[in-house]
Write a protein that holds these residues in place. Structure first.
Motif, short mmCIF file in Angstrom:
data_model
loop_
_atom_site.label_atom_id
_atom_site.label_comp_id
_atom_site.label_asym_id
_atom_site.label_seq_id
_atom_site.Cartn_x
_atom_site.Cartn_y
_atom_site.Cartn_z
N THR A 1 -9.66 -0.42 -6.55
CA THR A 1 -10.11 -1.42 -5.59
C THR A 1 -9.19 -2.64 -5.63
N LYS B 1 0.85 -1.19 0.00
CA LYS B 1 0.00 0.00 0.00
C LYS B 1 0.89 1.24 0.00
N PRO C 1 -8.11 4.80 2.47
CA PRO C 1 -9.45 4.28 2.17
C PRO C 1 -10.38 5.41 1.72
N ARG D 1 -10.46 -5.28 -3.73
CA ARG D 1 -11.43 -6.22 -3.17
C ARG D 1 -11.51 -7.54 -3.92
N LEU E 1 -9.55 2.24 -2.36
CA LEU E 1 -8.57 3.23 -1.91
C LEU E 1 -8.43 4.37 -2.91
N GLY F 1 -16.09 1.30 2.39
CA GLY F 1 -15.61 0.18 3.17
C GLY F 1 -14.22 -0.25 2.73
N ALA F 2 -13.80 -1.38 3.25
CA ALA F 2 -12.44 -1.88 2.99
C ALA F 2 -12.24 -2.21 1.52
N GLY F 3 -11.02 -1.98 1.07
CA GLY F 3 -10.64 -2.42 -0.27
C GLY F 3 -10.83 -1.42 -1.39
#
Length: 109
Positions: A62, A31, A37, A64, A46, A42-44
């Motif tokens: 992403t 990263k 983020p 994800r 950026l 949500g997560a994944g």
């Protein structure tokens, strides 16, 4: 996704290098220091923010979807009020994230 590659290609060289390195790091499981983020996703998902000569450039991607990095959107932030990502840009990211998920599912069949 969409015109993201063409948009990044039009950015100043220093910005292209920073975004390119951030995407390389994402592909290798890392990263970038400027990858944060993107709020509301949500997560994944950026966002890399790169400042250059008083202008701000952003790339949203992403991680994800296992084994793939999808660049969802790239743009130059033009608004001088606040640091929030404009609503229209957020809606575009949302649509492209959904489309990336569909492409990923179709490729996994």
């Amino acid at each position: 996704m969409g015109d993201s590659l063409k948009t990044v290609a039009g950015f100043p060289q220093a910005v292209k290098s920073e975004i390119g390195f951030a995407l390389y790091q994402a592909q290798t499981g890392g990263k970038h220091i400027n990858a944060k983020p993107l709020h509301g996703f949500g997560a994944g998902v950026l966002e890399v923010v790169s400042d250059h000569r008083g202008d701000t450039f952003r790339a949203v991607y992403t991680v994800r979807l296992a084994g793939r990095v999808y660049v969802l959107h790239a743009f130059q932030k033009k608004s001088k009020t606040g640091i929030a990502t404009p609503k229209a840009e957020m809606e575009l990211v949302k649509r492209r994230l959904k489309h990336a998920g569909e492409l990923y599912a179709a490729q996994e069949k």
